[in-house]
Design an enzyme around this catalytic site. Structure first.
Site, PDB file in Angstrom:
ATOM      1  N   LYS A 287       0.857  -1.188   0.000  1.00 46.87           N
ATOM      2  CA  LYS A 287       0.000   0.000   0.000  1.00 46.87           C
ATOM      3  C   LYS A 287       0.897   1.242   0.000  1.00 46.87           C
ATOM      4  CE  LYS A 287      -4.307   1.559   2.074  1.00 46.87           C
ATOM      5  NZ  LYS A 287      -5.464   1.132   2.842  1.00 46.87           N
ATOM      6  N   GLU A 376     -19.715  -5.218   9.712  1.00 42.55           N
ATOM      7  CA  GLU A 376     -20.672  -4.471  10.523  1.00 42.55           C
ATOM      8  C   GLU A 376     -21.763  -5.376  11.097  1.00 42.55           C
ATOM      9  OE1 GLU A 376     -19.518  -3.499   7.563  1.00 42.55           O
ATOM     10  OE2 GLU A 376     -18.470  -1.633   8.040  1.00 42.55           O
ATOM     11  N   ARG A 404     -25.424  -1.809   6.806  1.00 40.56           N
ATOM     12  CA  ARG A 404     -25.117  -3.238   6.710  1.00 40.56           C
ATOM     13  C   ARG A 404     -25.665  -4.037   7.899  1.00 40.56           C
ATOM     14  NH1 ARG A 404     -20.542  -4.377   3.210  1.00 40.56           N
ATOM     15  NH2 ARG A 404     -21.268  -3.333   1.325  1.00 40.56           N
TER      16      ARG A 404
HETATM   17  C1  LIG Z   1     -18.893  -1.644   4.563  1.00 47.05           C
HETATM   18  C2  LIG Z   1     -17.672  -0.778   4.718  1.00 47.05           C
HETATM   19  N1  LIG Z   1     -17.086  -0.675   5.927  1.00 47.05           N
HETATM   20  C3  LIG Z   1     -15.993   0.098   6.085  1.00 47.05           C
HETATM   21  C4  LIG Z   1     -15.464   0.773   5.021  1.00 47.05           C
HETATM   22  C5  LIG Z   1     -14.291   1.720   5.210  1.00 47.05           C
HETATM   23  N2  LIG Z   1     -13.116   1.293   4.470  1.00 47.05           N
HETATM   24  C6  LIG Z   1     -12.756   1.859   3.308  1.00 47.05           C
HETATM   25  S1  LIG Z   1     -11.385   1.214   2.669  1.00 47.05           S
HETATM   26  C7  LIG Z   1     -11.230   0.144   3.947  1.00 47.05           C
HETATM   27  C8  LIG Z   1     -10.084  -0.798   3.987  1.00 47.05           C
HETATM   28  C9  LIG Z   1     -10.079  -1.691   2.812  1.00 47.05           C
HETATM   29  O1  LIG Z   1      -8.979  -2.532   2.906  1.00 47.05           O
HETATM   30  P1  LIG Z   1      -8.536  -3.372   1.661  1.00 47.05           P
HETATM   31  O2  LIG Z   1      -9.720  -3.991   1.030  1.00 47.05           O
HETATM   32  O3  LIG Z   1      -7.458  -4.288   2.115  1.00 47.05           O
HETATM   33  O4  LIG Z   1      -7.988  -2.310   0.650  1.00 47.05           O
HETATM   34  P2  LIG Z   1      -6.669  -1.409   0.746  1.00 47.05           P
HETATM   35  O5  LIG Z   1      -7.123  -0.073   1.252  1.00 47.05           O
HETATM   36  O6  LIG Z   1      -5.703  -2.063   1.676  1.00 47.05           O
HETATM   37  O7  LIG Z   1      -6.151  -1.354  -0.625  1.00 47.05           O
HETATM   38  C10 LIG Z   1     -12.252   0.308   4.870  1.00 47.05           C
HETATM   39  C11 LIG Z   1     -12.386  -0.427   6.128  1.00 47.05           C
HETATM   40  C12 LIG Z   1     -16.119   0.653   3.775  1.00 47.05           C
HETATM   41  N3  LIG Z   1     -15.699   1.309   2.696  1.00 47.05           N
HETATM   42  N4  LIG Z   1     -17.198  -0.142   3.658  1.00 47.05           N
END
Ligand SMILES: Cc1ncc(C[n+]2csc(CCOP(=O)(O)OP(=O)(O)O)c2C)c(N)n1
Length: 640
Positions: A287, A376, A404
């Protein structure tokens, strides 16, 4: 720009990408990174995730025939390179701005955005739907690719999708973008499994041997392909199914591969095009790749705000005056303080410890705080389970992600009257993240649930007192909703005080109009009333504090005295707080005119908060305008 971005400046459609050689692709990736860093440093957005998938994005658009082939991004915060390569380079400086392009893939914005997104873990289900539809439409050779992160994969919905996809013989490729981090470090047994699978010597030895044998068999010639296929299947069945989660779900597992080697990605994606059925490619990425500060501190550089593109130093507006704290920090510090006094309190977050400031308690009390992953639904029911055993869980959800866990709030918490405190952060409009993230549906959707207390503080002190009240014995399920950003300047460190459930607070008396507000927008009313004082317009204002139970005593007083009433909220008008006031009026037989200010019945796009407040008309200016309209004929009436 053409001087600096030799290749990128020529690409307005992915077909132009295909003219480049493999070596040129490497340079293009560097240009894309520089371009993203340049723009995002001054026009903030999601940085780290997009930098991590530059090579993957280039390789996908190089190999696939988009938009006929489909790429479905999970969450969508990593899709900047995708946007730039698909005709939006010249608009990218408007990213997340009012009337500019969205920070997430959006079907109405581009045919290349195969599915709109913002919330996590939807990509596999959506991609499967598209794949099944393509098959039914006799477009079986279309390539459908879902790109999901290791964080996104912790969401239950991703597994529902995998489970279904494993039985559907479609051309679905799931790319697992594994960078071992969500916003905060990724959590849970799946994380351990992914580390294991990428580092396990035994597993990789078995896999390499199989690939070696298959390589030899494939060289024998086309006639032996079916034999090779059978051998492959039985070998995999024998060896891999037992050791690979995805194989066990009927996916053919490939990888792990280096997600920053664009040449290798091109070659493996080209090979995978010819392999039918559900497949999973495990890609390892970093990342923030290419921007050292983002690689070192991925949580901050997930969405860093403005920063110096050379040094990575964060640029923050400095003020000489003391600033009010953010609501989220009031939550974090107050929860720790309460938990120090009440050992039954526990804290829960689905993957947002930094975002909601639960990390403050986490540092001091790791055994009483739980990051459950992007889950969630689980977070709410997990809280319910804890509550059955005498604990008082504070389950913190962003309002829009709470959607959710709606059934869980009804079925697992409210119906069983369990003392779960649901704190809804980012309630109301959230600004640049836009319609997927605005927390505007909570009041309307929760208000109909019996036995649920729903409250919204107007300032930090009220927030603390609501949190204190919610954890007292016998209160039952309790919702506290509060917005993104800072509160107002009050002495929020005063000792906690119990608030009476369902009781409003009168802020000012007046004769002509009554304004009833819920939550933080009450401050906009105060601002408007200060101006109205100067104009000699006399307005009464109540901070209602509770949507449910609503203060009926106050409503009786208000409806008896005022013919003109304005309600102000930062959620949807349809079914929201103002609607509760109108329902009361109808039920009790009153007949005043009630004007509801809030979010109109449409999806509100992205932009700064002030842009959006202006559009919705419930900021101080909007309130003033309505009061002026309602008092327009006042002088005339008085003269008559
Ligand atoms: C239902 C939901 N919960 C929380 C989030 C907040 N959120 C946005 S990006 C993220 C992390 C995603 O991690 P990953 O899929 O590993 O992608 P990366 O950012 O590491 O590329 C979170 C928790 C969201 N977008 N949707």
């Amino acid at each position: 720009m053409s001087g600096t971005y030799k290749y990128l400046s020529e690409i307005n459609h992915p077909s132009e990408l295909k003219k480049l050689t493999a070596d040129e692709l490497i340079i293009l990736c560097q240009e894309l990174r520089d371009f993203i860093i340049d723009i995002i440093s001054s026009n903030p957005g999601h940085l780290g995730a997009s930098l991590g998938v530059v090579e993957l994005t280039v390789a996908l658009h190089y190999v696939l025939n988009t938009p006929e082939d489909k790429i479905i991004w999970d969450v969508g915060h990593q899709a900047y390179a995708h946007k730039i390569l698909t005709g939006r380079r010249k608009l990218f400086h408007t990213n997340r701005r009012f009337k500019g392009i969205s920070g997430f893939p959006k079907m109405s914005e581009s045919p290349f955005d195969a599915f709109g997104v913002g919330h996590s873990s939807t990509s596999i289900s959506a991609a499967l739907g598209i794949a099944v539809a393509s098959k039914m439409n006799e477009k079986s050779d279309r390539q459908i690719v879902a790109v999901i992160g290791d964080g996104g994969l912790t969401g239950g919905m991703a597994f529902e999708g995998l489970n279904h996809a494993g039985t559907q013989n479609t051309n679905l490729l799931v790319i697992l973008n594994d960078n071992n981090i969500a916003i905060d470090p990724n959590v849970g047994a799946l994380r351990e499994y992914l580390i294991d699978i990428t580092t396990s010597k035994t597993y990789n030895k078995v896999r390499n041997e199989i690939w070696h044998i298959l390589g030899m068999l494939n060289k024998i010639g086309p006639d032996t392909r079916s034999v090779a296929q059978k051998v492959e299947n039985s070998l995999k069945a024998l060896l891999l199914k037992q050791s690979n989660l995805f194989e066990a779900m009927n996916f053919r597992y490939f990888g792990p591969v280096d997600g920053h080697d664009v040449r290798h990605l091109v070659s493996i994606l080209s090979d995978l095009k010819d392999i039918p059925g559900p497949k999973l490619l495990h890609v390892l990425t970093t990342k923030g790749k290419g921007f050292p500060q983002a690689e070192i501190n991925p949580t901050v550089f997930h969405s860093p705000g403005k920063f110096d593109k050379l040094t990575g130093e964060l640029i923050r507006i400095k003020s000489d005056k003391p600033q009010p704290p953010r609501y989220q920090d009031v939550f974090g510090y107050s929860l720790l303080e309460l938990a120090e006094k009440n050992d039954k309190i526990v804290g829960i977050t689905p993957a947002m410890p930094t975002g909601c400031s639960l990390n403050i308690m986490m540092e001091k009390m790791p055994e009483r705080t739980f990051d459950v992953g992007i889950a969630e639904q689980h977070a709410v029911t997990f809280a319910a389970g804890l509550a059955t055993q005498g604990f008082i869980p504070f389950c913190n959800l962003y309002s829009s992600f709470m959607q959710r866990g709606y059934d869980q709030i009804i079925h697992d918490v409210a119906l069983q009257q369990l003392p779960v405190v649901i704190c809804l952060d980012r309630a109301g409009l959230v600004g640049e993240d836009g319609p997927t993230h605005h927390g505007v549906f909570d009041i309307a959707s929760l208000r109909c649930i019996p036995d649920l207390i729903i409250s919204a503080p107007m300032n930090e002190e009220e927030m603390r007192n609501l949190m204190f009240t919610a954890q007292l014995p016998g209160k039952g399920p309790f919702v506290i909703r509060y917005p993104k950003g800072n509160g107002v300047m009050v002495d929020w460190q005063r000792p906690f005080k119990e608030l009476s459930i369902g009781k409003a607070r009168k802020i000012r008396d007046g004769n002509e109009i009554a304004i009833l507000s819920i939550g933080h927008p009450g401050n906009f009313v105060v601002e408007a009333c200060n101006q109205l004082d100067n104009e000699g317009i006399s307005v009464c204002h109540y901070d209602m504090r509770f949507v449910k139970p609503i203060d009926e005593d106050v409503l009786h007083v208000v409806f008896k005295k005022y013919k003109k009433i304005i309600t102000v909220e930062d959620g949807v008008i349809t079914g929201g707080f103002g609607s509760a006031v109108i329902e009361f009026m109808a039920e009790k037989g009153y007949s005043s005119s009630v004007l509801r200010l809030g979010v109109p019945d449409k999806f509100i796009e992205h932009g700064t908060l002030s842009d959006l407040y202006r559009e919705c008309g419930f900021d101080a200016q909007g309130i003033l305008a309505v009061v002026h309209e309602l008092t327009k004929y006042r002088k005339l009436t008085i003269v008559q």
